[in-house]
Design a protein around this motif. Structure first.
Motif, PDB file in Angstrom:
ATOM      1  N   SER A  25      41.671  98.648 -33.604  1.00  0.00           N
ATOM      2  CA  SER A  25      41.616  98.600 -35.023  1.00  0.00           C
ATOM      3  C   SER A  25      40.285  97.806 -35.627  1.00  0.00           C
ATOM      4  O   SER A  25      39.960  96.816 -34.697  1.00  0.00           O
ATOM      5  CB  SER A  25      42.650  97.815 -35.734  1.00  0.00           C
ATOM      6  N   SER A  26      39.825  98.228 -36.396  1.00  0.00           N
ATOM      7  CA  SER A  26      38.594  97.457 -36.879  1.00  0.00           C
ATOM      8  C   SER A  26      38.310  96.989 -38.324  1.00  0.00           C
ATOM      9  O   SER A  26      39.100  97.725 -39.090  1.00  0.00           O
ATOM     10  CB  SER A  26      37.049  98.269 -36.659  1.00  0.00           C
ATOM     11  N   PHE A  27      37.821  95.868 -38.456  1.00  0.00           N
ATOM     12  CA  PHE A  27      37.877  95.162 -39.693  1.00  0.00           C
ATOM     13  C   PHE A  27      36.506  94.957 -40.155  1.00  0.00           C
ATOM     14  O   PHE A  27      35.731  94.331 -39.491  1.00  0.00           O
ATOM     15  CB  PHE A  27      38.806  93.861 -39.538  1.00  0.00           C
ATOM     16  N   ASP A  28      36.382  94.812 -41.367  1.00  0.00           N
ATOM     17  CA  ASP A  28      34.722  94.469 -42.061  1.00  0.00           C
ATOM     18  C   ASP A  28      35.121  93.957 -43.528  1.00  0.00           C
ATOM     19  O   ASP A  28      36.053  94.411 -44.133  1.00  0.00           O
ATOM     20  CB  ASP A  28      33.938  95.711 -41.917  1.00  0.00           C
ATOM     21  N   GLN A  43      39.101 102.371 -44.729  1.00  0.00           N
ATOM     22  CA  GLN A  43      39.972 102.193 -45.750  1.00  0.00           C
ATOM     23  C   GLN A  43      39.994 100.933 -46.556  1.00  0.00           C
ATOM     24  O   GLN A  43      39.715  99.907 -45.887  1.00  0.00           O
ATOM     25  CB  GLN A  43      41.753 102.153 -45.334  1.00  0.00           C
ATOM     26  N   ASP A  44      39.439 101.291 -47.894  1.00  0.00           N
ATOM     27  CA  ASP A  44      39.451 100.003 -48.807  1.00  0.00           C
ATOM     28  C   ASP A  44      40.932  99.355 -48.662  1.00  0.00           C
ATOM     29  O   ASP A  44      41.885 100.028 -49.231  1.00  0.00           O
ATOM     30  CB  ASP A  44      39.111 100.367 -50.067  1.00  0.00           C
ATOM     31  N   VAL A  93      39.427  98.572 -43.302  1.00  0.00           N
ATOM     32  CA  VAL A  93      40.147  98.616 -42.146  1.00  0.00           C
ATOM     33  C   VAL A  93      39.947 100.087 -41.626  1.00  0.00           C
ATOM     34  O   VAL A  93      39.926 101.060 -42.483  1.00  0.00           O
ATOM     35  CB  VAL A  93      41.598  98.467 -42.446  1.00  0.00           C
ATOM     36  N   LEU A  94      39.349 100.004 -40.373  1.00  0.00           N
ATOM     37  CA  LEU A  94      39.249 101.399 -39.729  1.00  0.00           C
ATOM     38  C   LEU A  94      40.412 101.664 -38.570  1.00  0.00           C
ATOM     39  O   LEU A  94      40.489 100.776 -37.796  1.00  0.00           O
ATOM     40  CB  LEU A  94      37.762 101.346 -39.091  1.00  0.00           C
ATOM     41  N   LEU A  95      41.057 102.592 -39.005  1.00  0.00           N
ATOM     42  CA  LEU A  95      42.186 102.960 -37.972  1.00  0.00           C
ATOM     43  C   LEU A  95      41.794 104.268 -37.068  1.00  0.00           C
ATOM     44  O   LEU A  95      40.942 105.084 -37.236  1.00  0.00           O
ATOM     45  CB  LEU A  95      43.603 103.515 -38.693  1.00  0.00           C
TER      46      LEU A  95
END
Length: 183
Positions: free
Chosen positions: A144-147, A101-102, A41-43
């Motif tokens: 917010s980004s998700f990978d 963030q893991d 997650v990228l905040l």
């Protein structure tokens, strides 16, 4: 949208009216009840990212795991009382940094565990025990980004593997390697 190879959900706002944007599975997703979700997650600065589970976001039911980058905040779990979303237990740790963030969410019966931002938050709640949807949400802030999102069934003991000592590879001989797993 896809930005730099990751899913970016935009549409939140830091001014009134506060809005959110999300991407969710079917509200009647029958398979998700006890599971482990792992994702990156990228905040953004002053943002809140939420991961919903066991509910229906349109009916305002279920739970959310929250990562918060605002000052004085951290990681938490939420559920909806009729007057708005409320904390389950307390906020753990300090504000999440604005870097990848893991994140790991473990859901087993009434027990929930969120590991993110170098912190852990463990809570128990009985209200929503049925299976339900999964959703990725930008609640507050620009995006917010998700990978690397994975969802798997919960198992009582986490799978582990043991790799033997280092061996030199010689292509002229037949070398067998054994990987074992256990508790």
């Amino acid at each position: 949208t896809i930005v730099n190879g990751a899913l970016q959900i935009a549409g939140g706002s830091t001014t009134s009216p506060y809005g959110w944007a999300d991407l969710g599975s079917n509200e009647t997703y029958e398979s998700f009840q006890n599971a482990i979700m792992e994702l990156d997650v990228l905040l953004n600065t002053d943002s809140i990212t939420e991961i919903g589970f066991r509910g229906d976001r349109f009916a305002n039911t279920g739970y959310k795991a929250r990562l918060d980058s605002r000052s004085g905040q951290g990681i938490s779990f939420l559920k909806p009382p009729y007057s708005g979303w409320g904390l389950i237990g307390s906020v753990s740790g300090t504000a999440c940094s604005t870097s990848w963030q893991d994140t790991k969410i473990t859901i087993n019966g009434t027990n929930f565990k969120l590991e993110a931002c170098g912190q852990t938050n463990t809570q128990t709640d009985l209200e929503y025990s049925n299976a339900g949807e999964i959703s990725l949400q930008n609640h507050y802030g620009a995006s917010s980004s998700f990978d690397n999102v994975t969802v798997r069934k919960f198992v009582d003991l986490e799978p582990t593997s043991v790799v033997g000592g280092e061996e030199e590879f010689n292509s002229s001989c037949n070398t067998n390697f054994t990987v074992t797993s256990g508790p």
